[in-house]
Motif scaffolding. Sequence first.
Motif, PDB file in Angstrom:
ATOM      1  N   GLU A  13      28.156   9.940  92.412  1.00 10.35           N
ATOM      2  CA  GLU A  13      28.489  11.070  92.543  1.00 10.35           C
ATOM      3  C   GLU A  13      28.355  12.074  93.756  1.00 10.35           C
ATOM      4  O   GLU A  13      27.128  12.568  94.180  1.00 10.35           O
ATOM      5  N   PRO A  14      29.113  12.379  94.995  1.00  3.61           N
ATOM      6  CA  PRO A  14      29.477  13.537  95.937  1.00  3.61           C
ATOM      7  C   PRO A  14      28.925  14.400  95.010  1.00  3.61           C
ATOM      8  O   PRO A  14      29.497  14.690  94.983  1.00  3.61           O
ATOM      9  N   ILE A  15      27.900  15.724  95.980  1.00  2.35           N
ATOM     10  CA  ILE A  15      27.683  16.310  95.604  1.00  2.35           C
ATOM     11  C   ILE A  15      27.604  17.620  96.827  1.00  2.35           C
ATOM     12  O   ILE A  15      26.694  16.386  97.688  1.00  2.35           O
ATOM     13  N   ASN A  16      27.919  18.295  96.684  1.00  4.76           N
ATOM     14  CA  ASN A  16      27.906  19.389  97.625  1.00  4.76           C
ATOM     15  C   ASN A  16      26.275  19.684  98.988  1.00  4.76           C
ATOM     16  O   ASN A  16      25.620  19.340  97.866  1.00  4.76           O
ATOM     17  N   ARG A  17      26.519  20.061  99.996  1.00  2.00           N
ATOM     18  CA  ARG A  17      25.662  20.133 100.619  1.00  2.00           C
ATOM     19  C   ARG A  17      23.856  20.929 100.184  1.00  2.00           C
ATOM     20  O   ARG A  17      23.637  20.839 100.877  1.00  2.00           O
ATOM     21  N   TYR A  18      24.587  21.989  99.236  1.00  2.00           N
ATOM     22  CA  TYR A  18      23.623  22.431  98.947  1.00  2.00           C
ATOM     23  C   TYR A  18      22.375  21.760  98.474  1.00  2.00           C
ATOM     24  O   TYR A  18      21.591  22.557  97.686  1.00  2.00           O
ATOM     25  N   GLU A  19      23.428  20.984  97.317  1.00  2.00           N
ATOM     26  CA  GLU A  19      22.026  19.803  96.195  1.00  2.00           C
ATOM     27  C   GLU A  19      21.590  18.739  97.080  1.00  2.00           C
ATOM     28  O   GLU A  19      21.372  17.607  95.818  1.00  2.00           O
ATOM     29  N   THR A  20      22.778  18.152  98.100  1.00  4.49           N
ATOM     30  CA  THR A  20      21.905  17.219  98.566  1.00  4.49           C
ATOM     31  C   THR A  20      22.495  16.755  99.955  1.00  4.49           C
ATOM     32  O   THR A  20      22.703  17.100 100.570  1.00  4.49           O
TER      33      THR A  20
END
Length: 288
Positions: free
Chosen positions: A155-162
């Motif tokens: 799962e790609p997740i947004n920049r504020y989470e990874t």
Amino acid sequence: MKYSISNWIYGDEPLRKTFERLKRYGYDGVELMGEPRLYRVAEIRGLCREFGLQVLSIAGMYPWPTEERDLANPDPEVRERAVKYLRECVDFALDVGAPLIIVVPSAVAKTSPVGRFESEEEWVAAAEREWNYALESVSTAAAYAEQEGVLLAVEPINRYETFLINNVDQGLRFVSEVGSRAVKLHLDTFHMNIEERDPAEAIHKAGELLVNVHIADSNRQAVGYGHTDFEAIMRALKDIDYQGALALEPLPPVPDPYIAARLMRYQHLRDLYAEECIARLRQYEKEI
Ligand code: LER
Ligand code: MN
């Protein structure tokens, strides 16, 4: 299309209550939080039989900071424990008949590699090292998953989470570099809304590698509360002949997702969101 809801969004709500809600609003199954030690398999199997629902996926949980769940960590012992956790999730998936486990290859809310960096070069080198550690960890877990016939969905997740995998291009590169039949892609409409130029185009790029999808609107609330173009998303899923499920992951309007999942003051939204999301998505399905 099969519909489910990821039960981590309901905090520690008893499973029976979740299953009752899913049945009431016409869902096909549930996505269970990847916490094998919190559940009794017999209870899950019994509830699935009683309500005629399936466990359609397992949402691996990787909250940062963690010494147990960071597949990209520079410390080999941490990575070893993270791979062990994924193997436990594979066993749990087999026990409850779930075909796949969602994998975030670094912990959630870890927005930089481990360490302190004095220069851009040092940061880039550390990020590359963690990418390679994540590849190694996911490959090890994939060998076990492949042998047991369970899929791992990155799962790609947004920049504020990874910092590690934010978008479909990076996700596809990671999946290709692991190079296992058991490793596929998962996409989430909330994260895509932040990171993709065009979420429908991202779905087309993922194509047959896409095995699971999370649904929340642009503000992470229920379908219809934000500005995501769900008609385009449903059309793209139809175009690629998507065979997986849509797992709802809408949260109340609170910044931290894990706090949002637990706040009692927003509990009244649980039924409302569950009812509205499936009704709106089914309507799009009819229209396209
Ligand atoms: C998990 O599915 C996810 O989307 C992460 O953002 C967890 O917060
Ligand atoms: Mn998600």
